[in-house]
Design an enzyme around this catalytic site. Structure first.
Site, PDB file in Angstrom:
ATOM      1  N   HIS A  35     -73.380 -72.893  59.129  1.00  0.00           N
ATOM      2  CA  HIS A  35     -72.537 -71.741  58.747  1.00  0.00           C
ATOM      3  C   HIS A  35     -71.046 -72.097  58.817  1.00  0.00           C
ATOM      4  CE1 HIS A  35     -76.222 -69.311  59.302  1.00  0.00           C
ATOM      5  NE2 HIS A  35     -76.399 -70.087  60.363  1.00  0.00           N
ATOM      6  N   SER A  91     -47.017 -82.125  45.484  1.00  0.00           N
ATOM      7  CA  SER A  91     -46.729 -80.868  44.802  1.00  0.00           C
ATOM      8  C   SER A  91     -45.347 -80.970  44.190  1.00  0.00           C
ATOM      9  CB  SER A  91     -46.788 -79.721  45.802  1.00  0.00           C
ATOM     10  OG  SER A  91     -46.024 -78.637  45.335  1.00  0.00           O
ATOM     11  N   LYS A 136     -46.475 -81.204  50.720  1.00  0.00           N
ATOM     12  CA  LYS A 136     -47.884 -81.177  50.352  1.00  0.00           C
ATOM     13  C   LYS A 136     -48.450 -82.547  49.966  1.00  0.00           C
ATOM     14  CE  LYS A 136     -50.351 -77.963  49.597  1.00  0.00           C
ATOM     15  NZ  LYS A 136     -50.239 -76.927  48.579  1.00  0.00           N
ATOM     16  N   GLU A 176     -61.138 -82.590  44.563  1.00  0.00           N
ATOM     17  CA  GLU A 176     -61.291 -81.296  43.875  1.00  0.00           C
ATOM     18  C   GLU A 176     -61.871 -81.493  42.475  1.00  0.00           C
ATOM     19  OE1 GLU A 176     -57.821 -78.458  45.615  1.00  0.00           O
ATOM     20  OE2 GLU A 176     -57.158 -80.263  44.620  1.00  0.00           O
TER      21      GLU A 176
END
Ligand code: ARG
Length: 443
Positions: free
Chosen positions: A162, A283, A289, A296
């Site tokens: 979980h 970024s 970042k 992804e």
């Protein structure tokens, strides 16, 4: 370059009018199926050899055909071959060029053959090679994982259920889980290859041919185990392609789960890993970042892989026997899924191989969340002979004390625990640490 001018000479006999431009556009598949050129030439060479051996065409024409096909292969590979949309597909582009080169003998190549068995043969040969390449690529990702598994045999991290800390495990076990998934993916590809390896060649349009062809000879020459026994099945079926698409989708799905974990692990909140600069991006507005774009994108590609599988299954659904032009739409999805899965595997390997693992952060996280609570319950069962349900209850009470004291389970005193269950003794500390818990599962 694809040129548009050439008129189709393959079935001129019955036709008075040229196809409309839009008809040419929807009908043409050359931009996609030019990728089959090598398989088409191999198939034609095997077919021509057999036609000569069976005395169906003269040996002299056979020689011309072989030489012409060799020349065409060279032209395509050095980029001088001119593909024509009007000639529709790779089969007719090659045959038409063969006529330019060797003249009328070219017309004999298509004796006892149809584009229906020709395309099924070419496509199977292509998917077979793709299976081999995919198997090898999965294998190389497994090697990368094996290296890390050896390195991180003692790197303790939390195992999750979980997405909550559950029990301590090692990074080696966690990564090995993916290695096992990839092993099954590889076996699925092997299996797909075994099932597809029967030759459609000789099925002709759908019912075979009256010419005394030798299907065993062409099957053997092309590395097939045998001719496909039912000629209607041979030209109508594409389950070898859907199966291959499933293999790519399933493997992509596994990679997407690993990608998701890499994304989570590389957040400052987890802090388990840092991706190397070569596998991340920055970024344009937030200088701090470092984004896990590669992971992804591997995660996202599952969409394409699943989509391509559904696309082909939808094309095939309710298609009557035998060949229908719908089947021409079977290639783009397979080519794309192959390219995508190869890229995803390569990316995964590169990303994982170059990431920095923060063992301290993993250990710290494993020690949080009372991850050794199950060990206490098991200890109570083993050492005190308690029923598991009672042990579970008592352990719950011990966890509550640790919670109140804001400490880890292995930081509780013996007295704290004895207050809850007087029979508890010192030896419980052997299983309370995450190291002890991991060790207890290694017997
Ligand atoms: N380009 C076609 C395909 O990919 C080749 C077979 C065409 N056969 C036919 N009967 N029109 O399916």
């Amino acid at each position: 370059m694809t040129k548009n001018k050439k008129v189709n000479q393959m079935w001129g006999g019955r036709f008075d009018a040229q196809p409309s431009d839009i008809m040419t556009q929807i009908n043409a598949s050359i931009d996609v199926d030019k990728r089959l050129y090598k398989q088409d030439i191999s198939g034609s060479k095997a077919h021509a050899t057999m036609l000569v051996a069976q005395n169906i065409i003269p040996a002299a024409d056979g020689v011309k055909i072989q030489d012409g096909l060799d020349q065409i292969l060279g032209e395509i590979e050095d980029g001088t071959f001119e593909f024509s949309t009007a000639l529709e597909d790779i089969h007719m582009n090659i045959e038409s060029r063969l006529k330019d080169i060797i003249g009328d003998a070219a017309g004999k190549l298509h004796t006892a053959r149809s584009r229906n068995d020709q395309v099924a043969t070419d496509f199977k040969l292509w998917v077979r090679e793709a299976c081999d390449a995919l198997e090898a690529k999965i294998d190389s990702v497994q090697s990368t994982l094996t290296k890390l598994i050896k390195e991180h045999d003692n790197t303790i991290m939390p195992g999750f259920t979980h997405l909550q800390v559950a029990q301590p495990v090692t990074l080696a076990i966690h990564l090995d889980a993916y290695k096992q998934m990839l092993e099954r993916d590889k076996l699925r590809v092997t299996d797909c290859r075994v099932r597809l390896n029967q030759s459609p060649l000789g099925a002709a349009a759908l019912s075979g041919t009256g010419f005394p062809i030798d299907r065993d000879a062409t099957a053997k020459a092309l590395g097939f185990d045998a001719p496909q026994p039912n000629t209607m099945d041979a030209v109508a079926s594409r389950d070898f392609a859907t199966e291959f698409l499933f293999c790519t989708a399933q493997c992509g799905l596994h990679l997407s789960r690993l990608a998701e974990e890499i994304i989570l692990w590389s957040t400052p909140q987890f802090g388990f890993i840092t991706l190397s600069d070569s596998w991340s991006t920055g970024s344009s507005i937030m200088p701090q970042k470092k984004n896990p774009d590669a992971a992804e994108l591997v995660r996202a590609k599952t969409g394409r892989l699943n989509g391509n599988l559904i696309q082909l299954m939808t094309v095939l659904k309710a298609l009557p026997l035998t060949y229908n032009k719908d089947l021409q739409d079977d290639k783009a999805c397979v080519f794309e899924s192959f390219d995508v899965i190869m890229l995803c595997l390569e990316t995964t390997s590169g990303m994982v191989d170059s990431m920095t693992v923060h063992k301290d952060k993993m250990l710290e996280a494993a020690q949080s969340g009372y991850s050794t609570a199950t060990e206490i319950a098991d200890w109570l069962v083993r050492e005190l002979g308690m029923p598991f349900r009672d042990a579970h209850h008592i352990t719950g009470a011990i966890v509550k004390v640790a919670e109140d004291k804001k400490c880890r389970l292995d930081e509780l005193s013996l007295e704290d625990m004895k207050k809850i269950e007087p029979q508890i003794n010192d030896s419980i500390f052997n299983v309370l640490s995450v190291e002890g818990a991991v060790k207890s599962r290694r017997k």
